[in-house]
Design a protein around this motif. Structure first.
Motif, PDB file in Angstrom:
ATOM      1  N   ILE A 173       0.877  -1.155   0.000  1.00 17.69           N
ATOM      2  CA  ILE A 173       0.000   0.000   0.000  1.00 17.69           C
ATOM      3  C   ILE A 173       0.924   1.217   0.000  1.00 17.69           C
ATOM      4  N   TYR A 174       1.144   1.766  -1.155  1.00 14.39           N
ATOM      5  CA  TYR A 174       2.111   2.818  -1.446  1.00 14.39           C
ATOM      6  C   TYR A 174       3.526   2.370  -1.085  1.00 14.39           C
ATOM      7  N   ASP A 175       4.077   2.797   0.072  1.00 10.08           N
ATOM      8  CA  ASP A 175       5.504   2.584   0.329  1.00 10.08           C
ATOM      9  C   ASP A 175       5.801   1.514   1.372  1.00 10.08           C
ATOM     10  N   LYS A 176       4.800   0.754   1.749  1.00  9.19           N
ATOM     11  CA  LYS A 176       5.043  -0.285   2.755  1.00  9.19           C
ATOM     12  C   LYS A 176       4.051  -1.433   2.580  1.00  9.19           C
ATOM     13  N   PRO A 177       4.384  -2.635   3.050  1.00  8.03           N
ATOM     14  CA  PRO A 177       3.463  -3.762   2.911  1.00  8.03           C
ATOM     15  C   PRO A 177       2.172  -3.522   3.678  1.00  8.03           C
ATOM     16  N   MET A 178       1.093  -4.063   3.171  1.00  6.17           N
ATOM     17  CA  MET A 178      -0.208  -3.902   3.809  1.00  6.17           C
ATOM     18  C   MET A 178      -0.181  -4.285   5.282  1.00  6.17           C
ATOM     19  N   ILE A 179       0.569  -5.327   5.629  1.00  7.41           N
ATOM     20  CA  ILE A 179       0.584  -5.838   6.994  1.00  7.41           C
ATOM     21  C   ILE A 179       1.108  -4.806   7.988  1.00  7.41           C
ATOM     22  N   TYR A 180       1.876  -3.830   7.538  1.00  8.15           N
ATOM     23  CA  TYR A 180       2.377  -2.779   8.429  1.00  8.15           C
ATOM     24  C   TYR A 180       1.233  -1.977   9.054  1.00  8.15           C
ATOM     25  N   ASP A 238      19.990   4.514  18.003  1.00  9.12           N
ATOM     26  CA  ASP A 238      20.913   3.738  17.171  1.00  9.12           C
ATOM     27  C   ASP A 238      20.167   2.727  16.298  1.00  9.12           C
ATOM     28  N   GLN A 239      19.132   2.122  16.863  1.00 12.36           N
ATOM     29  CA  GLN A 239      18.356   1.166  16.085  1.00 12.36           C
ATOM     30  C   GLN A 239      17.632   1.863  14.933  1.00 12.36           C
ATOM     31  N   LEU A 240      17.111   3.046  15.196  1.00 11.14           N
ATOM     32  CA  LEU A 240      16.423   3.807  14.151  1.00 11.14           C
ATOM     33  C   LEU A 240      17.397   4.209  13.054  1.00 11.14           C
ATOM     34  N   ILE A 241      18.584   4.663  13.445  1.00 13.18           N
ATOM     35  CA  ILE A 241      19.610   5.053  12.472  1.00 13.18           C
ATOM     36  C   ILE A 241      20.019   3.855  11.618  1.00 13.18           C
ATOM     37  N   LYS A 242      20.146   2.699  12.248  1.00 15.56           N
ATOM     38  CA  LYS A 242      20.548   1.490  11.525  1.00 15.56           C
ATOM     39  C   LYS A 242      19.538   1.150  10.434  1.00 15.56           C
ATOM     40  N   THR A 243      18.259   1.218  10.772  1.00 14.03           N
ATOM     41  CA  THR A 243      17.231   0.919   9.772  1.00 14.03           C
ATOM     42  C   THR A 243      17.221   1.968   8.683  1.00 14.03           C
ATOM     43  N   GLY A 244      17.426   3.233   9.077  1.00 10.51           N
ATOM     44  CA  GLY A 244      17.489   4.307   8.093  1.00 10.51           C
ATOM     45  C   GLY A 244      18.587   4.077   7.067  1.00 10.51           C
ATOM     46  N   LYS A 245      19.722   3.591   7.526  1.00 10.59           N
ATOM     47  CA  LYS A 245      20.844   3.304   6.611  1.00 10.59           C
ATOM     48  C   LYS A 245      20.507   2.120   5.701  1.00 10.59           C
ATOM     49  N   GLU A 246      19.825   1.129   6.261  1.00 12.86           N
ATOM     50  CA  GLU A 246      19.442  -0.045   5.464  1.00 12.86           C
ATOM     51  C   GLU A 246      18.515   0.349   4.317  1.00 12.86           C
ATOM     52  N   GLU A 286      18.413   3.405   2.903  1.00 14.77           N
ATOM     53  CA  GLU A 286      18.887   4.733   2.520  1.00 14.77           C
ATOM     54  C   GLU A 286      18.583   5.122   1.070  1.00 14.77           C
ATOM     55  N   LYS A 287      18.298   4.166   0.215  1.00 10.28           N
ATOM     56  CA  LYS A 287      18.006   4.474  -1.180  1.00 10.28           C
ATOM     57  C   LYS A 287      16.523   4.778  -1.407  1.00 10.28           C
ATOM     58  N   THR A 288      15.754   4.833  -0.334  1.00  4.84           N
ATOM     59  CA  THR A 288      14.312   5.061  -0.445  1.00  4.84           C
ATOM     60  C   THR A 288      13.890   6.301   0.327  1.00  4.84           C
ATOM     61  N   GLU A 289      12.690   6.809  -0.004  1.00  2.00           N
ATOM     62  CA  GLU A 289      12.116   7.915   0.755  1.00  2.00           C
ATOM     63  C   GLU A 289      11.824   7.484   2.184  1.00  2.00           C
ATOM     64  N   TYR A 290      11.509   6.217   2.347  1.00  2.00           N
ATOM     65  CA  TYR A 290      11.238   5.676   3.679  1.00  2.00           C
ATOM     66  C   TYR A 290      12.473   5.823   4.570  1.00  2.00           C
ATOM     67  N   GLY A 291      13.630   5.466   4.030  1.00  2.00           N
ATOM     68  CA  GLY A 291      14.876   5.593   4.784  1.00  2.00           C
ATOM     69  C   GLY A 291      15.205   7.037   5.105  1.00  2.00           C
ATOM     70  N   THR A 292      14.967   7.924   4.142  1.00  2.00           N
ATOM     71  CA  THR A 292      15.202   9.350   4.364  1.00  2.00           C
ATOM     72  C   THR A 292      14.311   9.870   5.483  1.00  2.00           C
ATOM     73  N   TYR A 293      13.077   9.394   5.508  1.00  2.00           N
ATOM     74  CA  TYR A 293      12.133   9.804   6.553  1.00  2.00           C
ATOM     75  C   TYR A 293      12.642   9.408   7.938  1.00  2.00           C
ATOM     76  N   LEU A 294      13.167   8.194   8.056  1.00  2.00           N
ATOM     77  CA  LEU A 294      13.683   7.728   9.346  1.00  2.00           C
ATOM     78  C   LEU A 294      14.884   8.561   9.780  1.00  2.00           C
ATOM     79  N   LYS A 295      15.748   8.877   8.843  1.00  2.00           N
ATOM     80  CA  LYS A 295      16.913   9.707   9.169  1.00  2.00           C
ATOM     81  C   LYS A 295      16.481  11.100   9.631  1.00  2.00           C
TER      82      LYS A 295
END
Length: 292
Positions: free
Chosen positions: A28-35, A264-272, A274-283
């Motif tokens: 559903i747009y940028d994430k799986p429906m289950i989210y 640190d956990q949030l930053i780690k996921t953001g880096k994982e 990083e090529k998406t808008e989702y990652g940019t949002y977390l950062k």
């Protein structure tokens, strides 16, 4: 309180899309429906979650979600061999629920609205009885319908009535006390061979322990079980996120705000990501917190 996401069924209304994949894994747009259902349970402060799905999809969900530690929650899995109805989730999940109360959400329901979190937290603290929600629709004949008085006391419940007594549908989100297990086990299958959630709710109505929470104007409830439902949900999420700059059902953000995960956990996921808008949002979440 425990939480259950029911992600079963055959998804026949979405064939051929769902011939080889669980519909709750469709984006559903940028994430799986289950989210989206998972986010509702997390906003309810529920951290122990059971995901029920078909046997062939357990591995896919496990690859995506793991044990939930990424978000500071605990996710376990059980299977529903055949689509035996929504209320069957409480029979399957009996040991998981144990002596706790439980919230059940359907995996294809999306909710959005200001002030939703306090409503969820209030419902989760109800120790006795059941809490269901009421949402105004133009086509109540297609839903389970709740009739209630001016004090929001339930009067009657009907499943897809030809002549509805109200325009208020019951969305796929329910809070129950622990007696729901015994009630579900006593249900008789309907003509279509399923344990109906409407029959289960009626048992609480008979005991005068059914509470109705209105989801009024400003709330959105989307059912993604059809082609149009999928498209509408994607358009809705995309529009809201683009206009506000805020993400809907971002599990990492919810967990971070509730202090279930560290920076640190949030930053780690953001880096994982990083090529998406989702990652940019977390950062950006981290950057905004640093500014404060």
């Amino acid at each position: 309180m425990k939480g259950i996401v029911l992600a079963g069924g055959n998804g026949t209304r979405l064939y051929p899309i769902t011939k080889g994949i669980s519909k709750h894994l469709i984006p559903i747009y940028d994430k799986p429906m289950i989210y989206y259902p998972l986010s509702v349970l997390m906003l309810s402060n529920i951290r122990e979650i059971l995901l029920i799905t078909k046997p062939e999809f357990v591995g896919l969900y496990n690859n995506l979600l793991g044990n939930g530690s990424e978000w500071g929650i605990e996710i376990s899995y059980m299977v529903q061999e055949d689509p035996k109805g929504i209320a069957d989730a409480f029979v399957i999940g009996e040991k998981f629920i144990g002596k706790d109360n439980v919230c059940l959400i359907l995996g294809d329901n999306i909710f959005y609205g200001q002030g939703f979190s306090p409503i969820l937290e209030k419902a989760s603290k109800k120790n006795n009885g059941a809490v269901i929600f009421a949402y105004y629709v133009n086509n109540p004949q297609e839903f389970g319908v709740i009739e209630f008085d001016e004090d929001f006391k339930a009067i009657s419940i009907e499943e897809k009535p030809l002549n509805p007594k109200s325009n208020y549908a019951i969305p796929g989100l329910y809070f129950f006390d622990n007696s729901v297990i015994a009630k579900a086990k006593k249900l008789n299958p309907s003509d279509r061979g399923e344990l109906e959630i409407t029959d289960l709710i009626k048992d609480y109505l008979k005991e005068d322990k059914l509470y109705v929470q209105l989801l009024g104007r400003g709330f959105a409830w989307l059912d993604t079980g059809t082609y149009d439902g999928l498209a509408n949900a994607t358009d809705f999420v995309r529009t809201i996120q683009k206009r506000t700059g805020l993400s809907i059902a971002c599990l990492e953000e919810i967990a971070y705000r509730k202090k279930w995960i560290t920076t640190d956990q949030l930053i780690k996921t953001g880096k994982e990501y990083e090529k998406t808008e989702y990652g940019t949002y977390l950062k950006n979440i981290v950057k905004e917190d640093v500014k404060k």
